[in-house]
Motif scaffolding. Sequence first.
Motif, PDB file in Angstrom:
ATOM      1  N   LYS A 132       0.847  -1.184   0.000  1.00  0.00           N
ATOM      2  CA  LYS A 132       0.000   0.000   0.000  1.00  0.00           C
ATOM      3  C   LYS A 132       0.886   1.240   0.000  1.00  0.00           C
ATOM      4  CE  LYS A 132      -3.946   2.045   2.482  1.00  0.00           C
ATOM      5  NZ  LYS A 132      -4.746   2.010   3.736  1.00  0.00           N
ATOM      6  N   SER A 133       0.488   2.242  -0.747  1.00  0.00           N
ATOM      7  CA  SER A 133       1.200   3.520  -0.762  1.00  0.00           C
ATOM      8  C   SER A 133       0.193   4.620  -1.060  1.00  0.00           C
ATOM      9  CB  SER A 133       2.325   3.519  -1.809  1.00  0.00           C
ATOM     10  OG  SER A 133       1.792   3.314  -3.105  1.00  0.00           O
ATOM     11  N   VAL A 134       0.625   5.869  -0.858  1.00  0.00           N
ATOM     12  CA  VAL A 134      -0.254   7.024  -1.075  1.00  0.00           C
ATOM     13  C   VAL A 134       0.501   8.067  -1.893  1.00  0.00           C
ATOM     14  CG1 VAL A 134      -1.596   8.869   0.018  1.00  0.00           C
ATOM     15  CG2 VAL A 134      -1.458   6.613   1.111  1.00  0.00           C
ATOM     16  N   ARG A 135      -0.172   8.602  -2.889  1.00  0.00           N
ATOM     17  CA  ARG A 135       0.360   9.730  -3.646  1.00  0.00           C
ATOM     18  C   ARG A 135      -0.421  10.978  -3.251  1.00  0.00           C
ATOM     19  NH1 ARG A 135       0.040   7.854  -8.644  1.00  0.00           N
ATOM     20  NH2 ARG A 135      -1.836   8.971  -9.327  1.00  0.00           N
ATOM     21  N   VAL A 136       0.308  12.047  -2.932  1.00  0.00           N
ATOM     22  CA  VAL A 136      -0.309  13.303  -2.495  1.00  0.00           C
ATOM     23  C   VAL A 136      -0.048  14.357  -3.568  1.00  0.00           C
ATOM     24  CG1 VAL A 136      -0.430  15.042  -0.681  1.00  0.00           C
ATOM     25  CG2 VAL A 136       0.148  12.671  -0.091  1.00  0.00           C
ATOM     26  N   ARG A 137      -1.118  14.985  -4.056  1.00  0.00           N
ATOM     27  CA  ARG A 137      -0.990  16.006  -5.096  1.00  0.00           C
ATOM     28  C   ARG A 137      -1.585  17.332  -4.613  1.00  0.00           C
ATOM     29  NH1 ARG A 137      -0.255  15.948 -10.532  1.00  0.00           N
ATOM     30  NH2 ARG A 137      -0.486  13.674 -10.611  1.00  0.00           N
ATOM     31  N   ASN A 138      -0.886  18.407  -4.909  1.00  0.00           N
ATOM     32  CA  ASN A 138      -1.375  19.764  -4.631  1.00  0.00           C
ATOM     33  C   ASN A 138      -2.234  20.206  -5.810  1.00  0.00           C
ATOM     34  OD1 ASN A 138      -1.821  22.472  -4.142  1.00  0.00           O
ATOM     35  ND2 ASN A 138       0.339  23.000  -3.853  1.00  0.00           N
ATOM     36  N   VAL A 139      -3.539  20.362  -5.574  1.00  0.00           N
ATOM     37  CA  VAL A 139      -4.453  20.745  -6.656  1.00  0.00           C
ATOM     38  C   VAL A 139      -4.846  22.218  -6.551  1.00  0.00           C
ATOM     39  CG1 VAL A 139      -5.342  18.413  -6.983  1.00  0.00           C
ATOM     40  CG2 VAL A 139      -6.430  19.907  -5.298  1.00  0.00           C
ATOM     41  N   GLY A 199       0.247  21.752  -8.514  1.00  0.00           N
ATOM     42  CA  GLY A 199       0.243  20.745  -9.570  1.00  0.00           C
ATOM     43  C   GLY A 199       1.208  19.596  -9.371  1.00  0.00           C
ATOM     44  N   LEU A 200       2.080  19.685  -8.366  1.00  0.00           N
ATOM     45  CA  LEU A 200       3.067  18.629  -8.159  1.00  0.00           C
ATOM     46  C   LEU A 200       2.582  17.608  -7.132  1.00  0.00           C
ATOM     47  CD1 LEU A 200       6.433  20.622  -8.169  1.00  0.00           C
ATOM     48  CD2 LEU A 200       5.233  19.525 -10.082  1.00  0.00           C
ATOM     49  N   HIS A 201       3.234  16.461  -7.122  1.00  0.00           N
ATOM     50  CA  HIS A 201       2.863  15.406  -6.185  1.00  0.00           C
ATOM     51  C   HIS A 201       4.122  14.702  -5.689  1.00  0.00           C
ATOM     52  CE1 HIS A 201       3.419  12.849  -9.788  1.00  0.00           C
ATOM     53  NE2 HIS A 201       3.725  11.898  -8.913  1.00  0.00           N
ATOM     54  N   PHE A 202       3.970  13.942  -4.620  1.00  0.00           N
ATOM     55  CA  PHE A 202       5.023  13.038  -4.170  1.00  0.00           C
ATOM     56  C   PHE A 202       4.369  11.752  -3.701  1.00  0.00           C
ATOM     57  CE2 PHE A 202       3.885  15.064  -0.149  1.00  0.00           C
ATOM     58  CZ  PHE A 202       3.913  14.004   0.751  1.00  0.00           C
ATOM     59  N   GLU A 203       5.187  10.698  -3.640  1.00  0.00           N
ATOM     60  CA  GLU A 203       4.701   9.398  -3.194  1.00  0.00           C
ATOM     61  C   GLU A 203       5.336   9.038  -1.861  1.00  0.00           C
ATOM     62  OE1 GLU A 203       5.213   6.420  -6.162  1.00  0.00           O
ATOM     63  OE2 GLU A 203       3.923   7.446  -7.618  1.00  0.00           O
ATOM     64  N   THR A 204       4.561   8.388  -1.029  1.00  0.00           N
ATOM     65  CA  THR A 204       5.064   7.934   0.260  1.00  0.00           C
ATOM     66  C   THR A 204       5.943   6.699   0.063  1.00  0.00           C
ATOM     67  OG1 THR A 204       3.222   6.406   0.633  1.00  0.00           O
ATOM     68  CG2 THR A 204       2.944   8.703   1.360  1.00  0.00           C
ATOM     69  N   PHE A 205       6.457   6.199   1.156  1.00  0.00           N
ATOM     70  CA  PHE A 205       7.095   4.887   1.153  1.00  0.00           C
ATOM     71  C   PHE A 205       6.074   3.836   0.739  1.00  0.00           C
ATOM     72  CE2 PHE A 205       5.655   5.949   5.457  1.00  0.00           C
ATOM     73  CZ  PHE A 205       4.750   4.928   5.693  1.00  0.00           C
TER      74      PHE A 205
END
Length: 645
Positions: A132-139, A199-205
């Motif tokens: 399981k992982s999560v991607r967080v995006r600034n919208v 508009g950018l995002h990052f992914e967790t571990f």
Amino acid sequence: MSISIQDHTMVIQNDYIHRVIDISAGVATTAFHIRPNGEQRGDFWYPVFSFESNLPYEAAVSIGGITYEAGPWKHRLNWHREGAFAVIGVEQDRGRFGDILRLTCSGRHEGIPPVELVIEYEIADELPMLTKSVRVRNVSSAPIVIDNVTVDIVRLFEGKIELAVFSDYYWNIQKEDDYYVPFSRFEFPKSIGMELMPGLHFETFKCYEAVVSGNKDEAAIILHRLYKTIAPWITSPQIKRIVNACQSIEELREIADQSAEDGFESVELFVGQLFTNTGDYMPRPDLFPNGEEDMKRLVDYYHSKQLTVLPYCSTTIAWHSTEVCKTHPDWQYLGPDGLRYSPEGLGNMCYQSPWGGYIREKLLHLLDEIGFDGLAIDGPYHGLPCQATDHHHANPESVEFMNWMWEKNFFKEITARGKMITAPQEMQSMFLGLAQRPGGYREEDQNEMGGMNLVTQTRAFVYDSRYKDPACATWTSCNLDMYHGHSIEPSEKNPATYDHAIGGMFGYGHAGVLYGRNVYFGDKTKGIFNKWISFYKKYRKTLTGEMVHLARPNGYEPDAVMHVSTEADIPAVLVIFNPVHTDKVISLELPLNYAGFASEDTAHIANIGEIKLDSRGHGVVTVSLDPYEIAIMPVNRTSSLSSEG
């Protein structure tokens, strides 16, 4: 398909995990079962273990000191928090291990920060694992600082639920939740302070959830088999030595000649053997008058001897005397009170300064242009703070997370080239691309002791460490030269210490590392050396399997381990050490089921003969040992012996 969707209900299922997610009112796990050896009969599910019937939430993001949960809008239990996100998209896909489910979540109302969460689950087809992982995006149209992200939350019932949760992040991701007691959440261990531009995002571990066992050895075996599937680059160890005493190009070539003749497969050229310093990476002019052209010829010479060769280097260390550090002191970590760090074991250079691009280019050049087969990295990042305002990190809190992302990307570049990385780093780094790390020995012991005391104590700590990660992914220390003031004190007059030191390396399944200019000192030690080299090559496939702990070293009674592999022609190898100068007898119960033996099979053990196994696939042996003897006893199936005959 391992993932099925009907209306608002998602079922994630394989033979080990059954998880049901409902998205009709927020997003929530409504059932979570694990079942090693459980059964499914028709439409009925018989789990071995079950979690709480409802989890508080699926993921959470913390912004501005407030945590926003992707969970139910209204909890059905006694919790008063409301879910902050609604599911706006559902996607199915195929991943590396099995089916993937992606849930895209957006804020339910205007009071929720403008971020989008993509929660990704991958259920393995054959493995006892869910990731399981999560991607967080600034919208939004403005920067947002993310304090933390919780990837999952479960109630583990310490010691009662046979689920192991691990990740590819540096450190422990498990925390006890202060509100949802007694649930454990899996998130970054401290604030990441990650600034996200519009508009950018990052992914967790990546969070790995694996069904294991309440038995410590069995759990380790299950996990180690998973590790080798997740990180296949750890499964091809080479017999390796380290050299730190050459002062001429002729000596460096002689090391190649002697290493090939002795049966080594890899050589690491340690501190100062190749470069003027750690930082500038300029070839030593006394050894390489034509610079990199001469260095490349040396590497080619090692390759002509069928040896791989790795240079000692660091991604974080630049000595203060180097040109790069003198010219760019601002590339270093800036600590509290304006202090800069001393370039010792933890490093002094910050990836988020221009140093990150500089050292990436330098080290990839060593691989791509000089032809080295990998990097022997020292001084990896271990949590140093940086308060420099002109580096790429927006604040001191983001350094740790951003450095992890840097190493994750850099290690991926190396493994994509088919090159290897070794480093004294946390075991989680193997999932980023690390091929080998220290195997549990303590360098501090070598500050205080040598001889058999050092050998036995090292073996005891390595024994304990093999519960954590497999031998093929680690090295242990066998110092034939002085290191931190001591060595194993190799001697033709006292060959037992030499035998136990090298046996504690190869006999525990490690391919290296032998440290020293000379690896034997006469006929007796050469015979011992050749015995262990032959041992490792003969049983390599078994030794790269898993290790079963049978008797821990204590310095006065025999200790023993057994290596097992369900894929090797020789399914098990038993290694027993007598550390004292008197005869000893030891009886051992051998769980040969881990080697693929079945109930009431018959096993053939060298020097013992045939033994009948019980209904569990276990057998008992009694072994007599001479003073300082190390017994090596392969275990075969009687049917395979008959066919060989």
